[in-house]
Design a protein around this motif. Structure first.
Motif, PDB file in Angstrom:
ATOM      1  N   ARG A 481      -9.881 -47.286  94.363  1.00  0.00           N
ATOM      2  CA  ARG A 481     -11.181 -47.398  93.682  1.00  0.00           C
ATOM      3  C   ARG A 481     -11.944 -46.085  93.716  1.00  0.00           C
ATOM      4  O   ARG A 481     -12.539 -45.679  92.721  1.00  0.00           O
TER       5      ARG A 481
ATOM      6  N   HIS B 290      -4.578 -42.299  84.801  1.00  0.00           N
ATOM      7  CA  HIS B 290      -3.783 -43.530  84.712  1.00  0.00           C
ATOM      8  C   HIS B 290      -2.582 -43.384  83.790  1.00  0.00           C
ATOM      9  O   HIS B 290      -1.678 -44.196  83.823  1.00  0.00           O
ATOM     10  N   ALA B 315       0.551 -48.806  90.888  1.00  0.00           N
ATOM     11  CA  ALA B 315       0.874 -49.787  89.844  1.00  0.00           C
ATOM     12  C   ALA B 315       1.180 -49.111  88.504  1.00  0.00           C
ATOM     13  O   ALA B 315       1.691 -49.736  87.593  1.00  0.00           O
ATOM     14  N   ILE B 320       6.708 -50.916  89.740  1.00  0.00           N
ATOM     15  CA  ILE B 320       5.872 -52.070  89.400  1.00  0.00           C
ATOM     16  C   ILE B 320       5.820 -52.266  87.886  1.00  0.00           C
ATOM     17  O   ILE B 320       6.031 -53.353  87.370  1.00  0.00           O
ATOM     18  N   ARG B 324       7.201 -50.600  81.094  1.00  0.00           N
ATOM     19  CA  ARG B 324       5.936 -50.174  80.512  1.00  0.00           C
ATOM     20  C   ARG B 324       5.379 -48.918  81.196  1.00  0.00           C
ATOM     21  O   ARG B 324       4.309 -48.438  80.856  1.00  0.00           O
TER      22      ARG B 324
ATOM     23  N   ASP C  35      -6.863 -56.851  94.000  1.00  0.00           N
ATOM     24  CA  ASP C  35      -7.907 -55.882  93.660  1.00  0.00           C
ATOM     25  C   ASP C  35      -7.575 -55.048  92.430  1.00  0.00           C
ATOM     26  O   ASP C  35      -6.736 -54.141  92.490  1.00  0.00           O
ATOM     27  N   ILE C  36      -8.276 -55.317  91.349  1.00  0.00           N
ATOM     28  CA  ILE C  36      -8.001 -54.628  90.082  1.00  0.00           C
ATOM     29  C   ILE C  36      -8.699 -53.273  90.071  1.00  0.00           C
ATOM     30  O   ILE C  36      -9.890 -53.172  90.391  1.00  0.00           O
ATOM     31  N   VAL C  37      -7.958 -52.230  89.744  1.00  0.00           N
ATOM     32  CA  VAL C  37      -8.515 -50.873  89.813  1.00  0.00           C
ATOM     33  C   VAL C  37      -8.520 -50.155  88.465  1.00  0.00           C
ATOM     34  O   VAL C  37      -9.048 -49.063  88.340  1.00  0.00           O
ATOM     35  N   PHE C  38      -7.923 -50.781  87.461  1.00  0.00           N
ATOM     36  CA  PHE C  38      -7.855 -50.091  86.176  1.00  0.00           C
ATOM     37  C   PHE C  38      -7.749 -51.098  85.046  1.00  0.00           C
ATOM     38  O   PHE C  38      -6.977 -52.054  85.127  1.00  0.00           O
ATOM     39  N   GLU C  59      -4.321 -52.915  85.952  1.00  0.00           N
ATOM     40  CA  GLU C  59      -3.540 -52.556  87.130  1.00  0.00           C
ATOM     41  C   GLU C  59      -4.372 -52.835  88.372  1.00  0.00           C
ATOM     42  O   GLU C  59      -5.559 -52.518  88.419  1.00  0.00           O
ATOM     43  N   SER C  60      -3.710 -53.438  89.354  1.00  0.00           N
ATOM     44  CA  SER C  60      -4.368 -53.644  90.641  1.00  0.00           C
ATOM     45  C   SER C  60      -3.709 -52.715  91.646  1.00  0.00           C
ATOM     46  O   SER C  60      -2.905 -51.862  91.291  1.00  0.00           O
ATOM     47  N   VAL C  61      -4.064 -52.893  92.914  1.00  0.00           N
ATOM     48  CA  VAL C  61      -3.461 -52.047  93.937  1.00  0.00           C
ATOM     49  C   VAL C  61      -1.954 -52.261  93.992  1.00  0.00           C
ATOM     50  O   VAL C  61      -1.198 -51.347  94.263  1.00  0.00           O
ATOM     51  N   LYS C  62      -1.501 -53.473  93.708  1.00  0.00           N
ATOM     52  CA  LYS C  62      -0.073 -53.737  93.890  1.00  0.00           C
ATOM     53  C   LYS C  62       0.643 -54.272  92.655  1.00  0.00           C
ATOM     54  O   LYS C  62       1.847 -54.512  92.715  1.00  0.00           O
ATOM     55  N   ALA C  63      -0.056 -54.487  91.555  1.00  0.00           N
ATOM     56  CA  ALA C  63       0.601 -55.089  90.393  1.00  0.00           C
ATOM     57  C   ALA C  63       0.011 -54.549  89.105  1.00  0.00           C
ATOM     58  O   ALA C  63      -1.038 -53.906  89.100  1.00  0.00           O
ATOM     59  N   SER C  64       0.711 -54.822  88.005  1.00  0.00           N
ATOM     60  CA  SER C  64       0.164 -54.463  86.707  1.00  0.00           C
ATOM     61  C   SER C  64       0.469 -55.598  85.743  1.00  0.00           C
ATOM     62  O   SER C  64       1.424 -56.342  85.942  1.00  0.00           O
ATOM     63  N   ALA C  65      -0.345 -55.751  84.725  1.00  0.00           N
ATOM     64  CA  ALA C  65      -0.110 -56.831  83.770  1.00  0.00           C
ATOM     65  C   ALA C  65      -0.636 -56.453  82.400  1.00  0.00           C
ATOM     66  O   ALA C  65      -1.610 -55.706  82.270  1.00  0.00           O
ATOM     67  N   ASP C  87     -13.423 -53.966  88.847  1.00  0.00           N
ATOM     68  CA  ASP C  87     -13.491 -55.044  89.839  1.00  0.00           C
ATOM     69  C   ASP C  87     -14.307 -56.237  89.347  1.00  0.00           C
ATOM     70  O   ASP C  87     -14.269 -57.301  89.954  1.00  0.00           O
ATOM     71  N   ASN C  90     -12.328 -59.247  89.079  1.00  0.00           N
ATOM     72  CA  ASN C  90     -12.135 -60.023  90.301  1.00  0.00           C
ATOM     73  C   ASN C  90     -13.354 -60.889  90.611  1.00  0.00           C
ATOM     74  O   ASN C  90     -13.227 -62.050  90.988  1.00  0.00           O
TER      75      ASN C  90
END
Lengths: 497, 451, 125
Positions: A481, B290, B315, B320, B324, C35-38, C59-65, C87, C90
């Motif tokens: 963040r 990003h 990410a 991950i 993409r 935790d979404i960061v982007f 994108e979160s700390v550990k995943a993307s969608a 955030d 969230n």
């Protein structure tokens, strides 16, 4: 909020104006005028003495866990011992101080080594040709996929846009295909950890570029139907890509080329003990079958003039394959740090030594599996190859794989790879390699068994682990963040300048 | 010999625990017809024999720290590497560690990369740097990947100056084969005397990226501020491929407004090693972070309140984001990023500037001497850093063969890449070249000119 | 888990509000991502989109969608505030965390709150 405690200052914080580390001679030529309108105003680099720099990096080095300090069973990464002689051979002045664009007559040693390396890798893998150019495994993969694409294009076969990838694949596989705009078809694994053949057959048609298969796969299983898989893919006109990440288990055991694979990358930094260097440099040569030979990247090393058996050595030089995909990086690959070390390693092992590597890597993995399977659930449980995947969770406990991984640090072990492959819940992927002795493996198994007990008796000990390391768990959300990526804020610097 | 620390007795105990009789029994899943191939490789060497064999191979080369005086550059340079760097790199804690996925026991690597990022940020005048790419050429190609992702494939034109390193341009073309891009400007027959601002005419609303080199392939230094303004006016990004030694002395691409700065990191304390491994640095602005490929280390805090560092924004990466992701890259050039961080730290503000100035003075002295030779002359009149194109008026191969007889490694043959520069060589001079060496070069070329 | 009854839901965990035309991600989605960061919005005001089209990448700390449109129509507004405060997704996924607003939105393949609740329960282990 209090300021964080600084354990080791950065080189910028250590800096003191006027300190000097290295000085250079005053010019022995007349000074030339500078084009003043093109000069930079200030150079905001640190000012340190040599001793400041040495102490700083010595302090930092002590915060690292490494293969030289202990057991590093990181699945899929092959963290084996790195022989010390390789560090000396790769630093011979003839290697260190040769320029990549020197006339070939002045670098016949380098070229002979590269040529021999191509030949050795062909022999080890059963492929018809090898390029040494790719800088890392992922780079080799991209090279391989480019060649697959070029092959179909050269045949006028333009509708092939689909790449088949098993669900256990490394993320680089789909990413490499994605870089070329291909779509990805994911095939699930069956109950024995093999590719689901029926699903594969259904996916294979005349739009398939090929399949990318890691074998042994990321579950540590050798696919029991590998020849059938290759046949299904070939029958639909596709090419078979082998991800060589796990080649350590196959040295002298089986050659991917003999199984019908068309292309495969090597990871010299895994299989042939080139040290990982804290994340690089790697080295990712690629082998290809006969039908992809013409598409190899340029340049390759070839023999320009034959030698004879006695006096005259051959003249080595560069050659360009007729339908080459082009150049993958500047110059000739990771020569010094990659090829020279790997060459030394292969030369010292010979054919029997290479087979020993694979056999003992597989022995060690199966021994650990035997010691752990009654404590940790292993979802795909049969004779494994060089690694296996256990679940880091227990019935009725909220302890997770992450907690187990962190707790292992307290026992002075590096944790296994966790949360990969994605198809196992709370995965712990364990690869001991062949360079560990039985005592180490036993101590590691004992620690994992003890941790399983702790998970039941005092789970908070695991949730809060590690305790005995110089640092505790990090706040990853804060890092993402706030995104502080630099010791100093460039904006502040510009304002003060 | 091998490095397997297991005795036969221990092996048998382990086989018994597994429940098989022999090592070979572990490989039943492997198709029998192909199991245990006989590998046709030379028999194993002992360490003593291997050390001798490798020494022989290395001795079959002529190198630039004894055998040859080098004036060859063109993307890799013979610079002095302070002794302290290799002493630190040889720490097993650094070179036998993996990627710092477990930050609690990898703070050494993580803080070193964080400092590397900071030093590159300072050198380039940009807002952030990643943890490095494979080399300067692939970093340049990754700049295209960034721009492609930034415009989500909607802009398809990349303008590449013909004075970007020919191999970098080749790699860029290889990398972008699947993107259906229009690559403009990359014409070896272009007027090489023209000002870089002339590229501005090619920039339009479909342009995603303009790539220029600084100093350019011929060593020339230009202020790209105007070109960058023009590109920004059309919404395009600009990537400057920079030489890090030059950046210690000359205006930063950041101050010119560049969006991305990449380059070959070899001059920063990394041996030439016949071309690699080295590193490619990659710096950009916060707004593009990003879309940038490659590892990134960020500052944070641990549970004990200590300042610490982690891999961040992971990410974005392939493990991950899979297909993409902007790129498939996993590694950075860890150990070499460490080497260059130590180089920049120990040379510091004064040493870095000293090296750049020495290169500049010596190259200008060389240019002055060589341009006096009858029949030879400088090809361009623009300001240059430590390389320049010399017209030798006869095949470069012949000239270099003569130089080699005198133990001199001559310049790069520019005719290979630029038809108009037939009979021109690119001469590089660094702090390693003494006045005496330059004088010898001038003498031999003088001789050649009388042939 | 919060599943407002007035909204429609997709299997890929997006919501659509037929009365306002707003689209976003569900409480379940944000908790899975952590935790979404982007946030990157992939569509612009005025664009015609069809249901199922990717409208954002998070994108979160550990995943993307990838986030897909739960309905089709003309994009009337995009919530660009999310770019600076990802955030919000969230903390308030159904309110301040709306992603885009559609004009004349035609629902895609969606279900009601009860069906979505059952669908989420079915995925819990």
């Amino acid at each position: 909020m209090t300021n964080p405690k600084i354990v080791e200052p950065t080189v910028f914080e250590l800096s003191s104006p006027g300190r000097i580390g290295v000085t250079f001679p005053t010019p022995d030529v007349p000074r030339a005028d500078f084009p003043t309108d093109l000069l930079r105003e200030d150079l905001p680099l640190p000012e340190l003495a040599e001793v400041d720099v040495v102490r700083h990096y010595m302090h930092l080095s002590k915060f690292n866990y490494s293969v030289d300090s202990g057991f590093y069973p990181l699945g899929s990464c092959t963290m084996k011992y790195n022989p010390k002689i390789d560090e000396d051979t790769c630093r011979l002045p003839g290697f260190l101080y040769t320029h990549p664009l020197q006339p070939i007559e002045t670098v016949q040693g380098n070229l002979a080594l590269m040529y021999q390396m191509q030949e050795w890798l062909k022999e080890i893998s059963g492929f018809a040709g090898v390029t040494l150019q790719p800088a890392a495994g992922a780079h080799g993969e991209f090279t391989g996929v480019l060649m697959m694409r070029a092959y179909h294009k050269a045949r006028g076969d333009h509708k092939r846009t689909k790449m088949i990838v098993p669900d256990s694949a490394h993320g680089t596989n789909p990413a490499s295909a994605g870089m070329l705009g291909m779509s990805i078809v994911v095939i699930p694994s069956d109950a024995r950890g093999n590719v689901d053949l029926e699903k594969l057959k259904a996916a294979c048609d005349d739009t398939v570029v090929g399949m990318m298969l890691t074998n042994p796969n990321t579950l540590g299983m050798f696919d029991e139907h590998v020849e059938e898989i290759v046949k299904i893919v070939h029958d639909c006109g596709g090419l078979m890509y082998g991800d060589g990440a796990n080649l350590n288990a196959l040295l002298g055991i089986v050659r991917p080329g003999d199984l019908g694979f068309d292309v495969m990358h090597f990871n010299l930094h895994k299989t042939f003990a080139v040290p990982h260097g804290g994340g690089g440099p790697g080295s990712g040569p690629v082998g290809v079958s006969q039908r992809l030979l013409d598409f190899l990247p340029e340049p390759l090393v070839g023999i320009l003039e034959d030698g004879d058996d006695e006096e005259q050595a051959p003249l080595y030089g560069f050659v360009k394959p007729p339908q080459s995909i082009g150049r993958m990086k500047a110059f000739h690959g990771h020569f010094g740090g990659g090829l020279v070390r790997a060459y030394t390693y292969i030369a010292m092992h010979g054919p029997d030594g290479l087979k020993d590597i694979a056999q003992y890597a597989v022995l060690n993995a199966n021994y650990l599996l035997a010691r752990l399977r009654s404590t940790y659930h292993v979802p795909f449980d049969r004779i494994c190859m060089h690694e296996f995947v256990a679940e880091g969770q227990f019935e009725g406990s909220d302890v997770r794989a992450l907690d187990i991984a962190k707790r292992l640090m307290d026992y002075d072990f590096h944790p296994p790879t966790n949360y990969f492959p994605l198809i196992v819940h709370e995965a712990l992927m364990i690869e001991p390699t062949e360079t560990e002795n039985k005592d180490t493996l036993d101590a590691f198994a004992d620690a994992l068994i003890k941790i399983a007990e702790e998970a039941k008796s005092q789970p908070e000990l695991l949730h809060e682990a590690p305790h005995n390391t110089p640092f505790g768990r990090m706040d990853e959300v804060k890092a993402a963040r706030e995104l502080v990526l630099c010791c100093w804020l460039p904006e502040d610097y510009n304002e003060n300048a | 010999m091998t490095y397997i620390p297991i005795s036969p007795k221990e092996r048998d105990a382990m086989l018994a625990a597994i429940g098989v009789k022999t090592l070979d029994d572990l490989f039943e899943a492997v198709p029998a017809a192909h199991r245990f191939p006989a590998l046709n490789l030379p028999p194993a060497l002992t360490e003593m024999e291997a050390a001798a064999e490798l020494a022989d191979i290395a001795d079959a080369n002529e190198h630039v720290r004894g055998d040859l005086i080098s004036f060859l550059g063109a993307g890799m340079y013979n610079h002095y590497i302070p002794s302290v760097i290799d002493h630190m790199l040889r720490r097993g804690e650094f070179y036998t560690a993996y990627t710092p996925y477990q930050p609690e026991i990898s703070q050494g690597t993580l803080q070193a990369i964080f400092e590397y990022q900071s030093l590159i940020t300072a050198l380039t005048g940009m807002e952030l740097s990643n943890a490095s790419h494979y080399d300067g050429a692939t970093a340049t190609a990754e700049a295209v990947n960034l721009a492609f992702a930034q415009f989500r494939g909607k802009r398809k034109k990349v303008i590449v100056s013909p004075t970007v390193h020919p191999q970098y341009r080749a790699v860029l073309r290889t990398y972008t084969q699947g993107m259906e891009l229009e690559v403009a400007g990359d014409d070896p027959n272009a007027d090489l005397n023209s000002n870089p601002a002339d590229l501005a005419g090619l920039i339009d609303d479909t342009t995603m990226l303009v790539v220029v080199q600084y100093p350019d392939f011929f060593g020339r230094i230009y202020d790209y501020t105007k070109l960058i303004e023009t590109a920004h006016g059309k919404g395009a990004l600009v990537c400057v491929v920079a030489n890090p030694t030059a950046l210690a002395l000359f205006k930063t691409p950041g101050s010119m407004g560049a969006d991305i700065v990449v380059g070959e990191g070899q001059p920063l304390g990394i041996p030439m090693w016949y071309g690699g491994p080295s590193l490619g640095f990659f710096a950009t602005r916060k707004s593009y972070v990003h879309k940038m490929a490659g590892r990134l280390v960020g500052e944070t805090i641990d549970t004990r309140g200590q300042r610490s560092y982690v891999l961040t924004l992971t990410a974005r990466e392939q493990h991950i984001k899979r297909e993409r992701a902007t790129s498939n890259i996993c590694t950075n050039q860890g150990l070499l990023a460490l080497a260059s961080a130590i180089y920049m730290s120990v040379l510091g503000k004064s040493g870095m500037k000293q090296v750049a100035e020495l290169c500049y003075h010596k190259a200008h002295y060389a240019a002055e001497c060589l341009s006096q030779i009858k029949d030879m002359g400088l090809c361009f009149s623009d300001p240059f850093f430590h390389e320049f194109a010399l017209c030798v008026n006869r095949p470069v191969e012949e000239v270099n063969a003569r130089l080699l007889e005198h133990g001199i490694l001559g310049g790069y043959d520019l005719g290979q890449d630029y038809p108009a520069l037939k009979d021109h060589m690119l001469i590089a001079v660094t702090e390693m070249n003494s006045k005496e060496e330059i004088d010898v070069l001038a003498e031999v070329l003088e001789e050649v000119s009388h042939d | 888990m919060n599943v407002p009854s007035n909204l429609k839901y997709t299997k890929s965990d997006e919501w659509f509000d037929p009365s306002t035309g707003n689209l976003g991600i569900t409480d379940y989605a944000q908790s899975q991502l952590s935790d979404i960061v982007f946030v990157e919005l992939l569509v612009e005001v005025g664009e015609e989109i069809s249901a199922g089209k990717p409208i954002a990448s998070v994108e979160s700390v550990k995943a993307s969608a990838e986030i897909y449109a739960a309905a089709g129509g003309k994009v009337a507004a995009v919530n660009s505030a999310l770019v600076d405060k990802p955030d919000t997704l969230n903390s308030d996924p159904f309110g301040e965390g709306w992603m885009i607003k559609l004009e004349g939105g035609a629902e895609g393949d969606v279900m009601d709150a009860a069906a979505y609740t059952a669908y989420c329960d079915g995925r819990a282990h």
